[in-house]
Structure formats: structure tokens, C-alpha cells
Design a protein around this motif. Structure first.
Motif, PDB file in Angstrom:
ATOM      1  N   LEU A  43       4.523 -36.112  72.021  1.00  0.00           N
ATOM      2  CA  LEU A  43       3.735 -37.312  71.746  1.00  0.00           C
ATOM      3  C   LEU A  43       3.292 -37.358  70.287  1.00  0.00           C
ATOM      4  O   LEU A  43       3.338 -38.411  69.642  1.00  0.00           O
ATOM      5  CB  LEU A  43       2.521 -37.371  72.665  1.00  0.00           C
ATOM      6  N   ARG A  44       2.854 -36.207  69.768  1.00  0.00           N
ATOM      7  CA  ARG A  44       2.434 -36.157  68.363  1.00  0.00           C
ATOM      8  C   ARG A  44       3.600 -36.443  67.430  1.00  0.00           C
ATOM      9  O   ARG A  44       3.477 -37.231  66.482  1.00  0.00           O
ATOM     10  CB  ARG A  44       1.838 -34.775  68.046  1.00  0.00           C
ATOM     11  N   GLU A  45       4.737 -35.825  67.700  1.00  0.00           N
ATOM     12  CA  GLU A  45       5.903 -36.028  66.835  1.00  0.00           C
ATOM     13  C   GLU A  45       6.431 -37.457  66.935  1.00  0.00           C
ATOM     14  O   GLU A  45       6.932 -38.004  65.955  1.00  0.00           O
ATOM     15  CB  GLU A  45       6.995 -35.013  67.194  1.00  0.00           C
TER      16      GLU A  45
ATOM     17  N   LYS B 145      15.759 -39.901  67.247  1.00  0.00           N
ATOM     18  CA  LYS B 145      15.962 -39.554  68.649  1.00  0.00           C
ATOM     19  C   LYS B 145      14.631 -39.417  69.384  1.00  0.00           C
ATOM     20  O   LYS B 145      14.508 -39.806  70.546  1.00  0.00           O
ATOM     21  CB  LYS B 145      16.754 -38.241  68.739  1.00  0.00           C
ATOM     22  N   ILE B 146      13.632 -38.873  68.695  1.00  0.00           N
ATOM     23  CA  ILE B 146      12.308 -38.725  69.301  1.00  0.00           C
ATOM     24  C   ILE B 146      11.723 -40.080  69.667  1.00  0.00           C
ATOM     25  O   ILE B 146      11.184 -40.261  70.758  1.00  0.00           O
ATOM     26  CB  ILE B 146      11.351 -37.986  68.317  1.00  0.00           C
TER      27      ILE B 146
ATOM     28  N   ASP C 268       4.481 -40.139  67.446  1.00  0.00           N
ATOM     29  CA  ASP C 268       3.535 -40.931  66.652  1.00  0.00           C
ATOM     30  C   ASP C 268       3.764 -40.719  65.153  1.00  0.00           C
ATOM     31  O   ASP C 268       3.668 -41.669  64.366  1.00  0.00           O
ATOM     32  CB  ASP C 268       2.097 -40.564  67.016  1.00  0.00           C
ATOM     33  N   GLU C 269       4.071 -39.491  64.770  1.00  0.00           N
ATOM     34  CA  GLU C 269       4.337 -39.210  63.358  1.00  0.00           C
ATOM     35  C   GLU C 269       5.601 -39.932  62.890  1.00  0.00           C
ATOM     36  O   GLU C 269       5.632 -40.510  61.789  1.00  0.00           O
ATOM     37  CB  GLU C 269       4.499 -37.704  63.146  1.00  0.00           C
ATOM     38  N   ALA C 270       6.646 -39.897  63.715  1.00  0.00           N
ATOM     39  CA  ALA C 270       7.904 -40.568  63.351  1.00  0.00           C
ATOM     40  C   ALA C 270       7.702 -42.078  63.229  1.00  0.00           C
ATOM     41  O   ALA C 270       8.238 -42.717  62.318  1.00  0.00           O
ATOM     42  CB  ALA C 270       8.974 -40.253  64.392  1.00  0.00           C
ATOM     43  N   LYS C 271       6.915 -42.645  64.141  1.00  0.00           N
ATOM     44  CA  LYS C 271       6.620 -44.074  64.059  1.00  0.00           C
ATOM     45  C   LYS C 271       5.837 -44.400  62.791  1.00  0.00           C
ATOM     46  O   LYS C 271       6.032 -45.447  62.169  1.00  0.00           O
ATOM     47  CB  LYS C 271       5.836 -44.525  65.293  1.00  0.00           C
ATOM     48  N   GLY C 272       4.947 -43.484  62.411  1.00  0.00           N
ATOM     49  CA  GLY C 272       4.187 -43.669  61.173  1.00  0.00           C
ATOM     50  C   GLY C 272       5.089 -43.684  59.956  1.00  0.00           C
ATOM     51  O   GLY C 272       4.914 -44.506  59.040  1.00  0.00           O
ATOM     52  N   LEU C 273       6.074 -42.795  59.925  1.00  0.00           N
ATOM     53  CA  LEU C 273       7.037 -42.769  58.827  1.00  0.00           C
ATOM     54  C   LEU C 273       7.838 -44.072  58.801  1.00  0.00           C
ATOM     55  O   LEU C 273       8.101 -44.641  57.730  1.00  0.00           O
ATOM     56  CB  LEU C 273       7.991 -41.576  58.983  1.00  0.00           C
ATOM     57  N   GLN C 274       8.218 -44.522  59.973  1.00  0.00           N
ATOM     58  CA  GLN C 274       8.995 -45.753  60.097  1.00  0.00           C
ATOM     59  C   GLN C 274       8.215 -46.946  59.540  1.00  0.00           C
ATOM     60  O   GLN C 274       8.765 -47.786  58.812  1.00  0.00           O
ATOM     61  CB  GLN C 274       9.342 -45.986  61.566  1.00  0.00           C
TER      62      GLN C 274
END
Length: 283
Positions: free
Chosen positions: A256-258, A278-279, A260-266
């Protein structure tokens, strides 16, 4: 009295830099004292020297180092003296919530200790996870996933939080020896360099923890709560646990944390790696 070494493996009972535990009786007595005085000790430093550290089938524990405030580091010569930690109160102390164990990056140490002695670790302060959280909170680009490949050495962290690393020359020389001789920690008697290196590693942990807690206390309440949430997750992920339910909960929080982090980068327009994409797709 435990023998002490200084120089090229020579016995020297006047050495004040460490205490060598070289029998099962001495090990039992040490951990009995720690257990009896755990209300006063509260915190101890822990490190492990081994061959193939982290390998469940090739790894061999050489030394376990313990540091108690105001005492020289204890070097427990597991391999050389055939010490059986299961015959002591070591596991009880590692599992105790009353004593905080300060470790630098416990992933391999905790895994090997469990595979060898069925040691379960609780109440752990991980200096690596703390530093990763500091970097993560400084920049949204430095996600906890990306920071896994940017882990910092013990000497780097010591110099960041405490000051100049003591005896850096010894540290660098031993790193070179270990890279050239994969079985260095099976050699006996211990050389003065080996013993001092092992003592130095564990001796630096408590000062780092002290400075890190000062860093934490300087944060505002909201910042501290967010920091501790991430830190506690990273710390839990770094400690080996044999419990399937606990592992499942830890992995869910991590995913879940990873995500949210990936979405933040996006959202910031930063290019994602294949694994980060993929996450996001997995949810």
C-alpha cells in the motif's frame, strides 16, 4: 574472567576496548546479568559477524557483539569457543519488549540468528530504517522503494549524526580484508584488527541512536507522527519474523505504501520504473 585480545591475537587482560566471551559459562553469566538488570539496561547495541551472513544454509555465525551503556563491548566468540546461544538467555533478551535492541540494518542478522538459534527479535531500533525515513521525508522522489538500493553504511550514518568515525583506517582495512578473504571470520585466534573492528561496529550504535532521537524530538508533532509511521513500517520489514500472519500484515502495508509512493511520482510527472507501474496496476 573473560580473556581479552590486543594486537595479533595475543591475550591481554588490560585491554579496555572490549571483553571477549570465550566459554558457554561466560555467555550464560553475561545474559543472566543482562536479564536480571533489564529494567536498568533498557537499551543495548547488537551486531553479528559471520561468513555468508544471511544465508540459511551456508552461513556461519562467528561473533555476536553486545554493547551496554558504560561498558566495553562484549565479543561473544561463537565459532571459536563453540558457544551455544540457545543454552543462554539470549533469545529471551532478544524477544523482550523491555530491552530495546539497536542494530544497523538487521535484515541479515535477524534472519541468520533465527535460522541458527530460533531467535525472534522485538523492540528493535534500526539505524538504517531511520536514515531511509529521513531521506524519504526530505524528498518525495526518494521513495522507500527507491531507497532500498541506496542504503547507507554504518560509518556514513555515524558521521552524519555523531561526528568523525573512530578509527576509519581500521574500518577500511578490514573491509578490504573481508573482500579478499570470504572466510576471514572463521580464522582463530582472532587478530587484534578483527576484534577491534567487531567492537567498533557495535560501540558506535548507541551514540547514533541518541542523536537520532534528538533529531526526532526536534520535529513538530504532525511531522513526527508521519515520520514514525514510515519508520515503524520499514523497521518491521527489516526484521525477520517466522509468523505467517505477521508477515502478511507487513507485506500488505508495504504494498500500500509503495503504491501511494508510485502514484505520487506519477502525479509529479516523474517517469516510473516497470516495477512501479506494475505496483499501480496490481491494485
Amino acid at each position: 574472567m573473560a580473556a581479552k585480545y590486543d594486537g595479533a591475537g595475543e591475550q591481554n587482560k588490560q585491554t579496555k576496548n572490549y571483553i571477549l566471551i570465550s566459554s558457554n559459562e561466560e555467555a550464560k553469566e553475561l545474559f543472566k546479568r543482562i536479564d536480571t538488570n533489564k529494567h536498568n539496561i533498557a537499551t543495548l547495541g547488537l551486531d553479528v559477524e559471520a561468513v555468508e551472513l544471511g544465508s540459511s544454509w551456508k552461513g556461519v555465525v562467528s561473533i555476536v557483539q553486545i554493547k551496554i551503556q558504560d561498558k566495553p563491548p562484549y565479543l561473544i566468540d561463537i565459532y571459536g569457543s563453540k558457544i551455544d546461544l540457545k543454552a543462554t538467555l539470549f533469545n529471551d533478551i532478544m524477544k523482550s519488549e523491555e530491552i530495546e535492541k539497536v542494530i544497523h540494518d538487521p535484515r541479515n542478522d535477524s534472519s541468520m540468528l533465527y535460522e541458527t538459534y530460533k531467535t525472534e527479535m522485538r523492540n528493535v531500533f534500526d539505524t538504517q530504517s531511520f536514515q531511509m525515513t529521513v531521506e524519504n521525508k526530505c524528498s518525495p522522489i526518494l521513495t522507500t522503494r527507491r531507497l532500498q538500493s541506496q542504503r547507507k553504511s554504518l560509518d556514513f550514518i555515524y558521521e552524519k549524526y555523531v561526528g568523525r568515525f573512530p578509527n576509519k583506517t581500521l574500518k577500511d582495512d578490514m573491509k578490504k580484508q573481508m573482500s579478499e578473504d570470504q572466510n576471514l571470520w572463521l580464522k582463530r585466534p582472532l587478530t587484534g584488527e578483527m576484534a577491534m573492528y567487531a567492537a567498533l561496529d557495535v560501540d558506535t550504535l548507541l551514540p547514533i541512536r541518541f542523536s537520532m532521537l534528538k533529531h526526532l524530538s526536534d520535529m513538530g508533532d504532525v511531522q513526527r507522527i508521519a515520520f514514525l509511521k514510515t519508520y515503524n513500517e520499514l523497521c518491521a520489514e527489516s526484521i525477520y519474523t517466522p509468523l505467517p500472519i505477521a508477515n502478511a500484515e507487513i507485506n500488505i502495508r508495504k504494498k500500500l505504501r509503495e503504491r501511494d509512493e508510485a502514484k505520487g511520482l506519477q502525479m509529479l510527472g516523474i517517469e516510473l520504473s516497470k516495477k512501479e507501474k506494475k505496483i499501480i496496476r496490481s491494485f
